[in-house]
Write a protein that holds these residues in place. Sequence first.
Motif, mmCIF file in Angstrom:
data_model
loop_
_atom_site.group_PDB
_atom_site.id
_atom_site.type_symbol
_atom_site.label_atom_id
_atom_site.label_comp_id
_atom_site.label_asym_id
_atom_site.label_seq_id
_atom_site.Cartn_x
_atom_site.Cartn_y
_atom_site.Cartn_z
ATOM 1 N N VAL A 197 0.834 -1.199 0.000
ATOM 2 C CA VAL A 197 0.000 0.000 0.000
ATOM 3 C C VAL A 197 0.869 1.249 0.000
ATOM 4 N N VAL A 198 1.921 1.271 0.805
ATOM 5 C CA VAL A 198 2.825 2.425 0.848
ATOM 6 C C VAL A 198 3.432 2.662 -0.534
ATOM 7 N N GLU A 199 3.857 1.608 -1.193
ATOM 8 C CA GLU A 199 4.427 1.748 -2.542
ATOM 9 C C GLU A 199 3.362 2.225 -3.524
ATOM 10 N N ALA A 200 2.143 1.746 -3.391
ATOM 11 C CA ALA A 200 1.075 2.184 -4.289
ATOM 12 C C ALA A 200 0.750 3.668 -4.079
ATOM 13 N N VAL A 201 0.766 4.134 -2.832
ATOM 14 C CA VAL A 201 0.565 5.564 -2.573
ATOM 15 C C VAL A 201 1.709 6.351 -3.196
ATOM 16 N N LEU A 254 3.650 10.028 -7.539
ATOM 17 C CA LEU A 254 4.566 10.269 -8.652
ATOM 18 C C LEU A 254 3.818 10.403 -9.979
ATOM 19 N N ARG A 255 2.764 9.637 -10.133
ATOM 20 C CA ARG A 255 1.948 9.738 -11.348
ATOM 21 C C ARG A 255 1.220 11.086 -11.376
ATOM 22 N N ALA A 256 0.720 11.513 -10.237
ATOM 23 C CA ALA A 256 -0.015 12.776 -10.151
ATOM 24 C C ALA A 256 0.883 13.977 -10.393
ATOM 25 N N VAL A 257 2.102 13.889 -9.903
ATOM 26 C CA VAL A 257 3.031 15.021 -9.990
ATOM 27 C C VAL A 257 4.384 14.503 -10.503
ATOM 28 N N PRO A 258 4.463 14.233 -11.805
ATOM 29 C CA PRO A 258 5.692 13.643 -12.342
ATOM 30 C C PRO A 258 6.932 14.532 -12.208
ATOM 31 N N THR A 259 6.747 15.815 -11.968
ATOM 32 C CA THR A 259 7.895 16.716 -11.797
ATOM 33 C C THR A 259 8.381 16.776 -10.355
ATOM 34 N N ALA A 260 7.688 16.087 -9.456
ATOM 35 C CA ALA A 260 8.063 16.130 -8.037
ATOM 36 C C ALA A 260 9.405 15.453 -7.809
ATOM 37 N N VAL A 261 10.140 16.012 -6.881
ATOM 38 C CA VAL A 261 11.408 15.431 -6.441
ATOM 39 C C VAL A 261 11.131 14.729 -5.123
ATOM 40 N N LEU A 309 -4.238 13.909 6.994
ATOM 41 C CA LEU A 309 -5.269 12.995 6.499
ATOM 42 C C LEU A 309 -4.818 11.583 6.807
ATOM 43 N N ASP A 310 -5.707 10.770 7.368
ATOM 44 C CA ASP A 310 -5.407 9.367 7.679
ATOM 45 C C ASP A 310 -6.299 8.467 6.837
ATOM 46 N N PHE A 311 -5.665 7.502 6.172
ATOM 47 C CA PHE A 311 -6.371 6.531 5.341
ATOM 48 C C PHE A 311 -6.147 5.145 5.947
ATOM 49 N N SER A 312 -7.209 4.548 6.434
ATOM 50 C CA SER A 312 -7.128 3.253 7.105
ATOM 51 C C SER A 312 -6.711 2.153 6.131
ATOM 52 N N LEU A 313 -5.866 1.257 6.609
ATOM 53 C CA LEU A 313 -5.454 0.112 5.795
ATOM 54 C C LEU A 313 -6.525 -0.972 5.758
ATOM 55 N N THR A 314 -7.578 -0.822 6.551
ATOM 56 C CA THR A 314 -8.649 -1.820 6.552
ATOM 57 C C THR A 314 -9.751 -1.474 5.555
ATOM 58 N N ARG A 315 -9.610 -0.373 4.871
ATOM 59 C CA ARG A 315 -10.576 0.060 3.855
ATOM 60 C C ARG A 315 -9.861 0.216 2.522
ATOM 61 N N PRO A 316 -10.617 0.188 1.437
ATOM 62 C CA PRO A 316 -9.973 0.420 0.133
ATOM 63 C C PRO A 316 -9.292 1.798 0.117
ATOM 64 N N MET A 317 -8.078 1.831 -0.369
ATOM 65 C CA MET A 317 -7.322 3.083 -0.426
ATOM 66 C C MET A 317 -7.883 3.941 -1.566
ATOM 67 N N PRO A 318 -8.240 5.197 -1.302
ATOM 68 C CA PRO A 318 -8.814 6.057 -2.345
ATOM 69 C C PRO A 318 -7.715 6.695 -3.217
ATOM 70 N N TYR A 319 -7.064 5.870 -4.018
ATOM 71 C CA TYR A 319 -5.941 6.348 -4.828
ATOM 72 C C TYR A 319 -6.338 7.505 -5.735
ATOM 73 N N GLU A 361 -4.575 11.122 -5.733
ATOM 74 C CA GLU A 361 -3.991 11.689 -6.959
ATOM 75 C C GLU A 361 -4.541 13.091 -7.231
ATOM 76 N N ARG A 362 -5.849 13.259 -7.105
ATOM 77 C CA ARG A 362 -6.443 14.581 -7.323
ATOM 78 C C ARG A 362 -5.962 15.586 -6.282
ATOM 79 N N LEU A 363 -5.820 15.124 -5.050
ATOM 80 C CA LEU A 363 -5.314 15.992 -3.989
ATOM 81 C C LEU A 363 -3.898 16.461 -4.301
ATOM 82 N N ALA A 364 -3.039 15.538 -4.709
ATOM 83 C CA ALA A 364 -1.647 15.904 -5.009
ATOM 84 C C ALA A 364 -1.586 16.950 -6.121
ATOM 85 N N ARG A 365 -2.373 16.763 -7.150
ATOM 86 C CA ARG A 365 -2.391 17.754 -8.245
ATOM 87 C C ARG A 365 -2.884 19.096 -7.740
ATOM 88 N N ALA A 366 -3.923 19.093 -6.915
ATOM 89 C CA ALA A 366 -4.464 20.343 -6.378
ATOM 90 C C ALA A 366 -3.457 21.036 -5.459
#
Length: 119
Positions: free
Chosen positions: A23-27, A32-39, A92-102, A106-111
């Motif tokens: 899950v951590v890797e997927a986040v 990175l997909r949302a903000v490809p220019t991020a360092v 923001l906390d995203f529980s590991l017992t629920r589906p992760m709202p990827y 992604e929309r948050l990172a872009r915003a």
Amino acid sequence: MTEAAPENVDEYVAGFPPEVRDVVEAVRQTLLRAVPTAVESISYGMPTYSVNGRRVLYFAGWKHHVALYSVPTMAPTLEKELANYRKAKGTLDFSLTRPMPYDLIERLARALVEVQGKR
């Protein structure tokens, strides 16, 4: 004796048990997909994403959740979607017992990049 802090995000992700690591890797990949220019870097012991030299977002994996940090109040429509995940000011906390709202992450990172660019 405490473990040494990770030197990079790969080390950070590798330090989790498999069920959390995936899950951590997927986040991470979502950000990175949302903000490809991020360092990517490690700051305050957690993955940090910077754009144009400005830190935009931090995230951390925990035993029962993944957290995003330094998230200001967003536009009303996005904030309404984030409301159930707000735990503390800027967190923001995203529980590991629920589906992760990827998609939401992604929309948050872009915003966030857009908001940071106006400051």
